[in-house]
Design a protein around this motif. Sequence first.
Motif, PDB file in Angstrom:
ATOM      1  N   ASP A  10      65.017 -40.318  85.299  1.00  0.00           N
ATOM      2  CA  ASP A  10      65.410 -39.225  84.404  1.00  0.00           C
ATOM      3  C   ASP A  10      66.159 -38.126  85.160  1.00  0.00           C
ATOM      4  OD1 ASP A  10      64.362 -40.406  82.125  1.00  0.00           O
ATOM      5  OD2 ASP A  10      62.381 -39.536  82.416  1.00  0.00           O
ATOM      6  N   GLY A  11      67.028 -38.537  86.096  1.00  0.00           N
ATOM      7  CA  GLY A  11      67.834 -37.592  86.857  1.00  0.00           C
ATOM      8  C   GLY A  11      67.145 -36.994  88.066  1.00  0.00           C
ATOM      9  N   ILE A  12      65.892 -37.387  88.354  1.00  0.00           N
ATOM     10  CA  ILE A  12      65.119 -36.866  89.490  1.00  0.00           C
ATOM     11  C   ILE A  12      65.203 -37.859  90.653  1.00  0.00           C
ATOM     12  CG2 ILE A  12      62.833 -36.174  90.288  1.00  0.00           C
ATOM     13  CD1 ILE A  12      64.054 -34.317  88.183  1.00  0.00           C
ATOM     14  N   PRO A  13      65.638 -37.444  91.855  1.00  0.00           N
ATOM     15  CA  PRO A  13      65.715 -38.379  92.990  1.00  0.00           C
ATOM     16  C   PRO A  13      64.329 -38.806  93.455  1.00  0.00           C
ATOM     17  CG  PRO A  13      66.161 -36.136  93.719  1.00  0.00           C
ATOM     18  CD  PRO A  13      66.082 -36.079  92.223  1.00  0.00           C
ATOM     19  N   ILE A  14      64.145 -40.111  93.673  1.00  0.00           N
ATOM     20  CA  ILE A  14      62.824 -40.619  94.065  1.00  0.00           C
ATOM     21  C   ILE A  14      62.904 -41.536  95.285  1.00  0.00           C
ATOM     22  CG2 ILE A  14      61.827 -40.445  91.745  1.00  0.00           C
ATOM     23  CD1 ILE A  14      62.307 -43.519  91.534  1.00  0.00           C
ATOM     24  N   TYR A  15      64.022 -41.530  96.012  1.00  0.00           N
ATOM     25  CA  TYR A  15      64.108 -42.393  97.185  1.00  0.00           C
ATOM     26  C   TYR A  15      63.152 -41.903  98.270  1.00  0.00           C
ATOM     27  CZ  TYR A  15      67.622 -38.727  98.099  1.00  0.00           C
ATOM     28  OH  TYR A  15      68.286 -37.533  98.226  1.00  0.00           O
ATOM     29  N   VAL A  16      62.671 -42.840  99.107  1.00  0.00           N
ATOM     30  CA  VAL A  16      61.672 -42.538 100.128  1.00  0.00           C
ATOM     31  C   VAL A  16      62.277 -41.631 101.196  1.00  0.00           C
ATOM     32  CG1 VAL A  16      60.223 -43.569 101.911  1.00  0.00           C
ATOM     33  CG2 VAL A  16      60.467 -44.708  99.694  1.00  0.00           C
ATOM     34  N   PRO A  17      61.619 -40.512 101.545  1.00  0.00           N
ATOM     35  CA  PRO A  17      62.210 -39.560 102.497  1.00  0.00           C
ATOM     36  C   PRO A  17      62.552 -40.155 103.853  1.00  0.00           C
ATOM     37  CG  PRO A  17      60.343 -38.555 101.372  1.00  0.00           C
ATOM     38  CD  PRO A  17      60.358 -40.010 100.976  1.00  0.00           C
ATOM     39  N   TYR A  18      61.725 -41.083 104.359  1.00  0.00           N
ATOM     40  CA  TYR A  18      61.891 -41.542 105.732  1.00  0.00           C
ATOM     41  C   TYR A  18      63.177 -42.327 105.950  1.00  0.00           C
ATOM     42  CZ  TYR A  18      60.877 -44.004 110.103  1.00  0.00           C
ATOM     43  OH  TYR A  18      60.948 -44.515 111.371  1.00  0.00           O
ATOM     44  N   ASP A  19      63.408 -43.340 105.124  1.00  0.00           N
ATOM     45  CA  ASP A  19      64.574 -44.197 105.371  1.00  0.00           C
ATOM     46  C   ASP A  19      65.531 -44.286 104.191  1.00  0.00           C
ATOM     47  OD1 ASP A  19      63.172 -45.789 103.617  1.00  0.00           O
ATOM     48  OD2 ASP A  19      62.720 -47.373 105.055  1.00  0.00           O
ATOM     49  N   GLY A  20      65.249 -43.591 103.086  1.00  0.00           N
ATOM     50  CA  GLY A  20      66.149 -43.586 101.944  1.00  0.00           C
ATOM     51  C   GLY A  20      66.042 -44.794 101.049  1.00  0.00           C
ATOM     52  N   TYR A  21      65.206 -45.753 101.412  1.00  0.00           N
ATOM     53  CA  TYR A  21      65.069 -46.972 100.626  1.00  0.00           C
ATOM     54  C   TYR A  21      63.943 -46.837  99.605  1.00  0.00           C
ATOM     55  CZ  TYR A  21      68.102 -49.675 103.767  1.00  0.00           C
ATOM     56  OH  TYR A  21      69.167 -50.152 104.481  1.00  0.00           O
ATOM     57  N   ALA A  22      63.869 -47.803  98.719  1.00  0.00           N
ATOM     58  CA  ALA A  22      62.738 -47.965  97.812  1.00  0.00           C
ATOM     59  C   ALA A  22      62.651 -49.449  97.485  1.00  0.00           C
ATOM     60  CB  ALA A  22      62.918 -47.150  96.539  1.00  0.00           C
ATOM     61  N   ASP A  23      61.460 -50.035  97.627  1.00  0.00           N
ATOM     62  CA  ASP A  23      61.271 -51.451  97.324  1.00  0.00           C
ATOM     63  C   ASP A  23      61.287 -51.622  95.811  1.00  0.00           C
ATOM     64  OD1 ASP A  23      60.531 -54.063  97.051  1.00  0.00           O
ATOM     65  OD2 ASP A  23      58.618 -53.882  98.107  1.00  0.00           O
ATOM     66  N   ALA A  56      76.003 -45.918  88.141  1.00  0.00           N
ATOM     67  CA  ALA A  56      77.314 -45.303  88.356  1.00  0.00           C
ATOM     68  C   ALA A  56      77.846 -45.768  89.699  1.00  0.00           C
ATOM     69  CB  ALA A  56      77.209 -43.789  88.323  1.00  0.00           C
ATOM     70  N   LYS A  57      79.154 -46.023  89.779  1.00  0.00           N
ATOM     71  CA  LYS A  57      79.749 -46.604  90.984  1.00  0.00           C
ATOM     72  C   LYS A  57      80.915 -45.754  91.457  1.00  0.00           C
ATOM     73  CE  LYS A  57      78.868 -50.829  88.495  1.00  0.00           C
ATOM     74  NZ  LYS A  57      79.482 -51.929  87.747  1.00  0.00           N
ATOM     75  N   GLY A  58      80.924 -45.428  92.744  1.00  0.00           N
ATOM     76  CA  GLY A  58      82.071 -44.714  93.303  1.00  0.00           C
ATOM     77  C   GLY A  58      82.293 -43.371  92.650  1.00  0.00           C
ATOM     78  N   PHE A  59      83.041 -43.362  91.552  1.00  0.00           N
ATOM     79  CA  PHE A  59      83.320 -42.150  90.791  1.00  0.00           C
ATOM     80  C   PHE A  59      82.104 -41.836  89.919  1.00  0.00           C
ATOM     81  CE2 PHE A  59      85.065 -39.637  87.335  1.00  0.00           C
ATOM     82  CZ  PHE A  59      85.968 -38.807  87.966  1.00  0.00           C
ATOM     83  N   SER A  60      81.074 -41.278  90.547  1.00  0.00           N
ATOM     84  CA  SER A  60      79.845 -40.895  89.842  1.00  0.00           C
ATOM     85  C   SER A  60      79.823 -39.385  89.683  1.00  0.00           C
ATOM     86  CB  SER A  60      78.610 -41.371  90.612  1.00  0.00           C
ATOM     87  OG  SER A  60      78.616 -40.842  91.936  1.00  0.00           O
ATOM     88  N   SER A  61      79.050 -38.906  88.727  1.00  0.00           N
ATOM     89  CA  SER A  61      79.026 -37.477  88.440  1.00  0.00           C
ATOM     90  C   SER A  61      78.583 -36.672  89.661  1.00  0.00           C
ATOM     91  CB  SER A  61      78.091 -37.193  87.263  1.00  0.00           C
ATOM     92  OG  SER A  61      78.004 -35.797  87.030  1.00  0.00           O
ATOM     93  N   MET A  62      79.295 -35.572  89.932  1.00  0.00           N
ATOM     94  CA  MET A  62      78.904 -34.670  91.013  1.00  0.00           C
ATOM     95  C   MET A  62      77.549 -34.025  90.730  1.00  0.00           C
ATOM     96  SD  MET A  62      81.585 -35.034  92.914  1.00  0.00           S
ATOM     97  CE  MET A  62      81.279 -33.797  94.155  1.00  0.00           C
ATOM     98  N   ILE A  63      77.112 -34.044  89.464  1.00  0.00           N
ATOM     99  CA  ILE A  63      75.868 -33.392  89.071  1.00  0.00           C
ATOM    100  C   ILE A  63      74.649 -34.132  89.617  1.00  0.00           C
ATOM    101  CG2 ILE A  63      74.583 -32.508  87.070  1.00  0.00           C
ATOM    102  CD1 ILE A  63      77.295 -31.181  87.617  1.00  0.00           C
ATOM    103  N   TYR A  64      74.817 -35.372  90.075  1.00  0.00           N
ATOM    104  CA  TYR A  64      73.698 -36.078  90.701  1.00  0.00           C
ATOM    105  C   TYR A  64      73.229 -35.373  91.970  1.00  0.00           C
ATOM    106  CZ  TYR A  64      73.366 -40.414  87.976  1.00  0.00           C
ATOM    107  OH  TYR A  64      73.130 -41.347  87.001  1.00  0.00           O
TER     108      TYR A  64
END
Length: 663
Positions: free
Chosen positions: A102-115, A130-138
Motif C-alpha cells: 500500500d505504498g509503504i516500503p517493506i524491504y529488509v534493511p540489511y541487504d534490501g532483499y525480501a524472500d 512499475a518499470k524504469g519510468f516509475s513515479s518519483m512519489i515512490y
Amino acid sequence: MPAYPTLILLTTGALFLPMLAQARTTSATDLGTVVVVDSRGQDSLGGTHAINREEIRAHDRETLGTALELLPGVTLSRGGARNEEMVRVRGFDLRQVPIFIDGIPIYVPYDGYADLGRFTTFDLERVEVAKGFSSMIYGPNTLGGAINLITRKPQRAFEGEVGGGLSFTDHGERNAWRTYANLGSNQGNWYLQAGLSYLDEDHFRLPGGFDTAPYQAEGRRHNSYRTDQKASFKLGLTPNDSDEYMLGYVRQEGEKGNPPYAGRLSSSRYWQWPTWDKTSFYLGSSTGLGDHRLRFRAYHDTYENSLFAYDDASYSTQNTPRAFRSWYDDYSNGLSLEDQWQMTSRDLLRLAYHYKEDVHREHDAGEPWQRFEDRTQSLAAEYSRELSDSLTLVAGFGHDRRDGRKAQNYTVSTGLVDEDGGRNHSNNGQLGLFYRPDADSQWRLSVARKSRFATIKDRYSYRMGTAVPNPGLKSEHATHFEVGHSRALGAGWQMDMAVFRSHIDDLLQSVRIDDSRCSSPPCSQMQNVDQARVNGLELVLDGQFQGWDIAFNYLYLDRQNRSDDSVRLTDTPRHKAFASLGRTFGPWELLLSADAASRRYSSSDGVQVADGFAVYRLKGSYHFAGGLSLSTSVHNLFDREYAYSEGYPEPGRTFLVQANLTF
C-alpha cells in the motif's frame, strides 16, 4: 529520527484534516496506489502492469514471486544457497526494485532483499509493477522500478471468502495443505477488512526422471519443508467522497528448510530458518483541500530472522567451523508527505518528502550484538502538463540522501569495532511523452535516470571472513529509455509492446584484493567498478477466439557486462514467456497455462547453467450457485525436471484439490 511525539502530532493533524476539507469534483485515488498520473490526476500513465486477485487465484499463485511471474518483464528465480524466491524486473533485482505494501516500503534493511516465498497472496487485491519510468512519489532506491502490493478494500456491507486445499505428490501422498479467510465490511463512512491464511508444506517430490546427486537421492526433496502464516487488518474512514484515512497491519510468520545443493559442482550447505517473521504497521490519509490533495503515510516495520547452520544432513549437530546460529532483529520507521496541486485544468504538480530510518541488529551465538543504522531522506517533484487533448508531458526530479548513523562490526581478532558510517547522495530525473490519438490507443516515449544506495550488507559485511568492508561505496545509477505502444485490436483483443534499453553505471561488484583483515583468503571487497547494458522487448497480447480466453506475454532480455565480458550477469534467461488458454462451459471452467524460459547462468563464471524449460499446468473448476467453487489442478503436468538455479530442482508433478466460497 523524529521523536515519537512529533510523529503523533503529524498523525493527529492528518486525522483531523477532514474537518477542514473542501469538496472536490474527482474521487480520491486508492490510498495504496502509487502511479504516474495525467494532468487531471486520474488516468495512470507509463508502462505499469498489474495482476488482480482473480487472476492470482485462477492460476494458483500462492506466493508473491510465483504471482509476479505471470507479468510481462518479470523473471522468477528460486532456490539457490538461501532457498529464496526472488524476481528480476527487466533484469533488475529486488535491491533495485523494492517491495511496497500500500505504498509503504517493506524491504529488509540489511541487504534490501525480501524472500517472496514468505509473502502469501491470499489477502491481496492486486499487485502493481512499475518499470524504469516509475513515479518519483515512490521515493528512493527505485533504480529499476517498484513492486506495490495493494491489499483488499471491501465494497459491500458484508463480504468475504473462505477457502483451502490439499496437495498430493505423483505417488499419492499428501505433502501440503493451505487455508485462508478474508472478511470485510463497508458501511459508507467507514470500512473494515481482515484476513488470515496458513500454508504448510512437509516436503515436495522431485520429478521421476531426476538422477541421484551426491547430496540428494531421488524421491522426496531433502529439507524442503516450509510453513507460512499471515494475519492482516485494515480499518478505514471515508467521511466524504474525496477523503480517506486508513490504519493497516500485516503480520507474517514463517519457517523453512534449505534443500541442499543437488548438482555435481560444489559442496552443500545444511541450513534451516526456524523464524522468518515480518510485521508492518502503517497509517495513511488522503485529504482534499481545494486545489490541493494532501497525502500522508507513516509506518513501523519489523523483521526477525534466525538461521541455523548444521554439520551434515542429519541437522542435529553443530560442531564444525561451518556450523553457526545467527539472529537478525531489524526495524524501520518512516513517513512520507505528498501535496498534489491541481494548478490549472492542464497542469498538475506533485511534491513529496520521504524519511526512513533503518536499524539492523545481528549476532551469532557466543558473540555480542552488532548494530547498524541508516537514515534516508528524499525530496521529489512530478509535473504533468496536458499539451493538447491527446498529448501529455510528464517530468520528474528527485534528490536522495543517505546518512550512515552507526556501524558496528565484530571479529574474533578485533572484537566490537565502530566503522565509518559513510554518507551518500544522488539525483534522479525523468521525462515522458504520452500520446493518445483515441480512447483505445496510447504511445509512450520516456527516459529516466534512477539510483539506489548501497545496502548495509554491501558496505559492511565481512562475508564470513572472506571480504573487507567498504563504507564509501557510491550509489548505483541507471538510465532507462523506452518506446511503448498499447491499443485495442478489436473483437476483445488488447496489445501492449515496449522496446527498452538501460545503461547501468557504478554497478557494485565483488573485487579480489590483498588484505590481512580477511581470515579466509582469497579476499574481496565490494566496489563501484562495473558498467552494464540491458536491451529488451516486451509483448503482451490478450483476447478471445471462438469462446476461448487467451493470454500471452513474452520477454526478450539481453544483459551485457560492459566492464568484463568474462563475468556473466546471472539468474535471467534471454527468452521468457507465459501463455494461458481458458474456457467456461456453463458452470465448468477449464484452464491450461505454460511457463517457458531459455537457459540462464547460475554462476558468474558461466560454469553453472540452468537449462531452459517449458512447464504446463491444467486446472478444472466447477462453480455452484451461491459462490462455492471446487477445483482440481495438476502442476508440472508432464513431470518435467527443471530448475531456476542449477542444482536446485523444482517439484515434480503435483495435484491440488481446492474449495472456495465467496459471499
